[in-house]
Design an enzyme around this catalytic site. Structure first.
Site, PDB file in Angstrom:
ATOM      1  N   ASP A 124       0.864  -1.177   0.000  1.00 18.37           N
ATOM      2  CA  ASP A 124       0.000   0.000   0.000  1.00 18.37           C
ATOM      3  C   ASP A 124       0.906   1.233   0.000  1.00 18.37           C
ATOM      4  OD1 ASP A 124      -1.583   2.170   0.681  1.00 18.37           O
ATOM      5  OD2 ASP A 124      -2.815   1.030   2.084  1.00 18.37           O
ATOM      6  N   GLU A 217       1.483   2.573  13.169  1.00 19.31           N
ATOM      7  CA  GLU A 217       0.434   2.450  12.147  1.00 19.31           C
ATOM      8  C   GLU A 217      -0.554   1.454  12.733  1.00 19.31           C
ATOM      9  OE1 GLU A 217      -1.996   1.188  10.245  1.00 19.31           O
ATOM     10  OE2 GLU A 217      -0.684   0.090   8.871  1.00 19.31           O
ATOM     11  N   GLU A 226     -10.134  -3.625  15.498  1.00 21.68           N
ATOM     12  CA  GLU A 226      -8.866  -4.197  16.017  1.00 21.68           C
ATOM     13  C   GLU A 226      -8.524  -3.535  17.348  1.00 21.68           C
ATOM     14  OE1 GLU A 226      -5.224  -4.574  13.553  1.00 21.68           O
ATOM     15  OE2 GLU A 226      -6.526  -4.368  11.819  1.00 21.68           O
ATOM     16  N   HIS A 375      -5.139  -0.032   1.044  1.00 25.53           N
ATOM     17  CA  HIS A 375      -5.597  -1.402   1.343  1.00 25.53           C
ATOM     18  C   HIS A 375      -6.783  -1.400   2.300  1.00 25.53           C
ATOM     19  CE1 HIS A 375      -3.347  -0.820   5.030  1.00 25.53           C
ATOM     20  NE2 HIS A 375      -3.805  -1.968   5.482  1.00 25.53           N
TER      21      HIS A 375
HETATM   22  N1  J7C Z   1       2.130  -4.815  20.798  1.00 29.23           N
HETATM   23  C1  J7C Z   1       3.031  -5.123  19.833  1.00 29.23           C
HETATM   24  N2  J7C Z   1       2.701  -5.261  18.548  1.00 29.23           N
HETATM   25  C2  J7C Z   1       1.419  -5.081  18.198  1.00 29.23           C
HETATM   26  C3  J7C Z   1       0.422  -4.763  19.161  1.00 29.23           C
HETATM   27  C4  J7C Z   1       0.836  -4.644  20.512  1.00 29.23           C
HETATM   28  N3  J7C Z   1      -0.041  -4.369  21.474  1.00 29.23           N
HETATM   29  N4  J7C Z   1      -0.766  -4.665  18.539  1.00 29.23           N
HETATM   30  C5  J7C Z   1      -0.542  -4.886  17.240  1.00 29.23           C
HETATM   31  N5  J7C Z   1       0.784  -5.153  17.026  1.00 29.23           N
HETATM   32  C6  J7C Z   1       1.434  -5.422  15.741  1.00 29.23           C
HETATM   33  C7  J7C Z   1       0.851  -6.595  14.965  1.00 29.23           C
HETATM   34  O1  J7C Z   1       1.463  -7.810  15.310  1.00 29.23           O
HETATM   35  C8  J7C Z   1       1.119  -6.187  13.539  1.00 29.23           C
HETATM   36  O2  J7C Z   1       2.421  -6.478  13.116  1.00 29.23           O
HETATM   37  C9  J7C Z   1       0.895  -4.688  13.590  1.00 29.23           C
HETATM   38  O3  J7C Z   1       1.157  -4.293  14.914  1.00 29.23           O
HETATM   39  C10 J7C Z   1      -0.589  -4.398  13.309  1.00 29.23           C
HETATM   40  C11 J7C Z   1      -0.823  -3.332  12.345  1.00 29.23           C
HETATM   41  N6  J7C Z   1      -2.263  -3.288  12.186  1.00 29.23           N
HETATM   42  C12 J7C Z   1      -2.915  -2.233  11.756  1.00 29.23           C
HETATM   43  N7  J7C Z   1      -4.201  -2.306  11.691  1.00 29.23           N
HETATM   44  N8  J7C Z   1      -2.295  -1.187  11.416  1.00 29.23           N
END
Ligand code: J7C
Length: 440
Positions: A124, A217, A226, A375
């Site tokens: 993206d 992000e 989420e 995306h």
């Molecule tokens: N701690 C560490 N990594 C995280 C967390 C958290 N609490 N929440 C989401 N992630 C990571 C996840 O594994 C993925 O690689 C990315 O952040 C999500 C991105 N999703 C999004 N909607 N932008």
């Protein structure tokens, strides 16, 4: 984009079966075997029996792999085989393991352990270039700063920081097992002096120091799905220095009443006369099946917007509190500027990155129909019935995003609207309301 699969949606095959009556279908030695119910089941019809989790059933025959003939407290009938297990100890263990996590973290971080979603995010360009642009246009201010990249995934934002600016350190935090590869990517690109990859949930990791910049992000479908934003807010409160910066700094959700002719034709009008036959009795089913939940991968044409869009929510990442996320309300007032068919509302979000440079420009990542598609695409909320609208009509109302009290990554979007029409002799007002689970 990310989509959680929900446990607990098992459906028993409801087709009618006859009790087994031939010897061949019975257990080889004819003696019943004892099984324990893994979870409760409510039998339907007269030939299925109901049971509760932990009940001990005697299985007399296994006429198919799915449905067994069993006995409980003297009552005999069909039971779904998948609900039964033979080893009680193993069962208890499984039950513990399966105890459902309201955050669905195994599934959530599991889905970020493979490349599929990372490829989607990295491909993206609007998204990735927006973050690149933020770093580039703030490179002077980032010099010697301590940065945290929350949910770094494959580490792209951290690598941009190391490559385009001179921060003293970037803590790249990633909970999924992708972190192991991220560490390799950091090394491979010669950034290991600057970027430290920490594998773990942002809520649980320890940093050696507080940070000047918290970049993430975190945006999901319809901005909040989420609820990764919660992790960002908690990290802000724990790790961001007084006066530190959050990127993105604010986020807005935008709504527009729209036409969705082809989607409506494909899912609903289809049943009117397929192959010259009247299939309209299926339309209530179609409405239930296709219009109950939002369509999250919708790409709206600017031409399908019936009015100018309107921002319904504005989140300030510095002041937003975790408890504010439980229920977020917005209002809208639209003026229809051309006649058309009002099929639903389309939503998208925009995030802003404040500049650290004096006089520097804010960077914006806009996921709406007048920007390059991302995306995330847009989210379409279909009304149950389309309404014809005319130039001069107004559509006003409210939107409420209610976070699921149990399933913390989910929410329900409730729209309430009034259409005020001025085309008829007597002013005509239509009211509607609809709640859309996303996804629970
Ligand atoms: N701690 C560490 N990594 C995280 C967390 C958290 N609490 N929440 C989401 N992630 C990571 C996840 O594994 C993925 O690689 C990315 O952040 C999500 C991105 N999703 C999004 N909607 N932008």
């Amino acid at each position: 984009m990310f989509n959680l699969i929900f446990p607990g949606n098992q459906t028993a095959d409801e087709s009618k079966r006859q009790p087994p009556d031939t010897q061949a279908e019975r257990e080889d030695d004819g003696s019943p075997e004892e099984y324990v119910a893994r979870s409760g089941f409510t039998g339907r019809g007269s030939d299925q029996i109901s049971f509760s989790s932990g009940d001990k059933l005697l299985v007399h025959a296994k006429p198919s792999s799915e449905w067994w003939w069993a006995e409980l407290r003297g009552v005999i009938g069909y039971v779904p085989a998948g609900y039964l297990s033979q080893d009680a100890a193993e069962e208890e263990e499984e039950e513990e393991e399966e105890e459902e996590d309201p955050w669905q973290d195994d599934e959530y971080f599991g889905s970020y352990s493979t490349l599929r979603l990372h490829l989607e995010m990295l491909s993206d360009k609007s998204r990735t270039e927006a973050y690149r642009q933020v770093i580039l246009s703030n490179c002077a201010s980032l010099r010697n700063k301590v940065v945290m990249d929350l949910g770094c995934g494959t580490g792209i934002i951290s690598l941009f920081c190391a490559q385009l600016a001179q921060p003293s350190v970037v803590y790249a935090v990633e909970a999924s097992s992708m972190a192991e590869y991220t560490r390799q990517l950091v090394k491979q690109n010669g950034c290991e002096e600057v970027v430290t990859v920490l594998q773990g949930r942002a809520e649980e990791i320890e940093l050696p120091e507080q940070v000047d910049v918290l970049v993430s992000e975190w945006m999901g479908n319809c901005l909040l799905f989420e609820f990764m934003v919660e992790s960002v807010l908690l990290a802000r409160d724990r790790w961001l220095k007084e006066g530190g910066v959050i990127w993105p700094s604010s986020a807005a959700l935008t709504l527009v009443p729209c036409q969705a002719d082809s989607y409506y034709a494909e899912k609903m009008a289809f049943w009117e006369r397929p192959y010259g036959l009247d299939f309209t009795p299926l339309q209530p089913l179609a409405q239930q099946e296709f219009f109950t939940k939002p369509k999250f991968s919708h790409l709206i044409e600017p031409n399908d917007c019936l009015t100018a869009p309107c921002d319904v929510l504005n989140l300030d990442m510095y002041t937003l509190q975790v408890q504010d996320l439980e229920e977020i309300k917005g209002q809208f007032h639209f003026c229809v500027d051309k006649p058309g068919v009002f099929h639903g509302f389309t939503a998208w979000f925009t995030v802003h990155f404040e500049s650290l440079e004096t006089g520097g420009a804010t960077v914006e990542l806009n996921t709406g129909p007048n920007s390059e598609p991302t995306h995330w695409k847009q989210t379409l909320f279909m009304l149950d019935r389309p309404v014809s609208v005319y130039a001069g009509d107004s559509i006003s109302g409210t939107i409420v995003l209610r976070r699921n009290p149990v399933w913390r990554r989910h929410m329900t979007v409730t729209l309430h609207w009034n259409i005020n029409s001025c085309t008829e002799d007597t002013d005509n007002c239509q009211v509607g309301t609809k709640s859309f689970p996303m996804w629970r």
